[in-house]
Design an enzyme around this catalytic site. Sequence first.
Site, PDB file in Angstrom:
ATOM      1  CE  LYS A 160      -8.553  -1.084  -3.518  1.00 12.08           C
ATOM      2  NZ  LYS A 160      -7.934  -2.413  -3.666  1.00 12.08           N
ATOM      3  CG  ASP A 196      -4.485  -6.526  -3.857  1.00 13.09           C
ATOM      4  OD1 ASP A 196      -3.671  -5.870  -3.172  1.00 13.09           O
ATOM      5  OD2 ASP A 196      -5.252  -5.997  -4.689  1.00 13.09           O
TER       6      ASP A 196
HETATM    7  C1  GLC Z   1      -5.260   0.179  -3.248  1.00 13.02           C
HETATM    8  C2  GLC Z   1      -5.061  -0.388  -1.843  1.00 13.02           C
HETATM    9  C3  GLC Z   1      -3.941  -1.409  -1.814  1.00 13.02           C
HETATM   10  C4  GLC Z   1      -4.168  -2.463  -2.875  1.00 13.02           C
HETATM   11  C5  GLC Z   1      -4.340  -1.798  -4.247  1.00 13.02           C
HETATM   12  C6  GLC Z   1      -4.624  -2.799  -5.353  1.00 13.02           C
HETATM   13  O1  GLC Z   1      -4.130   0.902  -3.586  1.00 13.02           O
HETATM   14  O2  GLC Z   1      -4.799   0.656  -0.926  1.00 13.02           O
HETATM   15  O3  GLC Z   1      -3.854  -2.022  -0.552  1.00 13.02           O
HETATM   16  O4  GLC Z   1      -3.104  -3.352  -2.902  1.00 13.02           O
HETATM   17  O5  GLC Z   1      -5.415  -0.877  -4.194  1.00 13.02           O
HETATM   18  O6  GLC Z   1      -5.787  -3.517  -5.137  1.00 13.02           O
END
Ligand code: GLC
Length: 451
Positions: A160, A196
């Site tokens: 991200k 999360d």
């Molecule tokens: C990205 C991260 C993951 C998280 C997701 C949503 O995929 O790698 O850990 O849960 O974003 O925030």
Amino acid sequence: MVSPSPTAREEFVSSLENLFTISPDDIKAIVQDFHGEMRRGLSGHQSSLKMIPSFVDRPRGDEKGTFIALDLGGTNFRVLAVVLDGKGNESVPAVSTYAIPEKEMKGTGTELFDFIARCIDSFLTENAIDRKNVYNLAFTFSFPVAQTGIAAGTLIVWTKGFTATGVEGEDVVALLNDALRRRNICCINVTALANDTVGTLAARSYGDPTCDMGVILGTGTNGCYREKISNIPKLKGHDPDEYMIVNMEWGNFDKLRRTRYDKQVDESSLNPGAMFLEKMVSGMYLGELARLIIMDLIERGLLFLNESTAAGNFGEKDSLKTQYMSLIAGDATADLGETATFLNNKGITNTALRDRILLKRFCQIVSARSARLGAAAISAVVTWMDPGLNERHTVAVDGSLFEKYPGFEDEMKKVFKELFGGSAGRITLAHSKDGSGKGAAIIAAAAASKK
Ligand code: GLC
């Protein structure tokens, strides 16, 4: 005034529609491929799904106490105080949100964690929290972390758009503790680290025992679910009859038919060659995907031909944010006036209505594929847990895409109907707003009560 040939336009639009369509058969194939990758990931074999054990099961509902929770993983960083009443209810008496500056996201790990410690410091001050007591802190860190215990885990790789150096391969709880020490904050004891998705599942299942999945459809996308430990061969030393939540990191799923636009998004991203599903589904990338299509049309002379300014500032990477796609998709005015205003602000003035209609259609094509892929991933997990769909499954979902994108949830439900017919009603998508921070606090409470 020049007009593009209606046939050329229509032909191109329908070729794009074909390119982006995910049929029920495609979804069935994705579900099968997901199962294969899940199996391999759980066994510790090479797989695009990391299938990371979280070291926690869902809560019992009687966890109690007051916690500080941190939520890092999107564009904002949040600090929350969470109170659990021990009866399945939680409240959040204080929350502060801090935008993460670009230089902290992309600088050194020390700068990023010092920023986090600074925010915690001001949170304590703003809320007049007595520093003579010690507070248990739950850390929601929404990246792929190889968890080694409830309050320990190393970052595998950033996703991200984060690139802070010196964090990959390190224990993020240790980095947080170091930063707290550097800032002389002694009243905090980090007792839980959670993804999360895991927090979202925990928050919902605190008061709802039918919840066995947590999903994020926001800046990124990911899912977690409850797995029997005997089905996690790579996890040693745990009671095989117990259950543990597994963070799948499904954003990295790669058995997908990608278009030339998906490849472009990937190539110009900060993590090329990875997170293919995330780049086709999540809010961080959808706007860019739509922008690339629009640019292609402009370059082919099929869109905005009345314009002297042609592409406005659409030529710049990431200049179409997903939240504006949401706005276009939800523009219910007869002349798509809101879309016109948006385009005006982008330097594309005096657009023809038929161009705005086309723009809206592209936003829908891109977002419908995203919703269908998200639903495919959920279907894969639900049928993995319960192949005959005999039980009810509540999926706790959070994230701006799910919450705010017009028609997103409906498109997902359509997929469940296509796949499961009358049994589709056994899958409930429950919006679990801001669940991740609360859920991490619940995990911290469960950990404290075990001690
Ligand atoms: C990205 C991260 C993951 C998280 C997701 C949503 O995929 O790698 O850990 O849960 O974003 O925030």
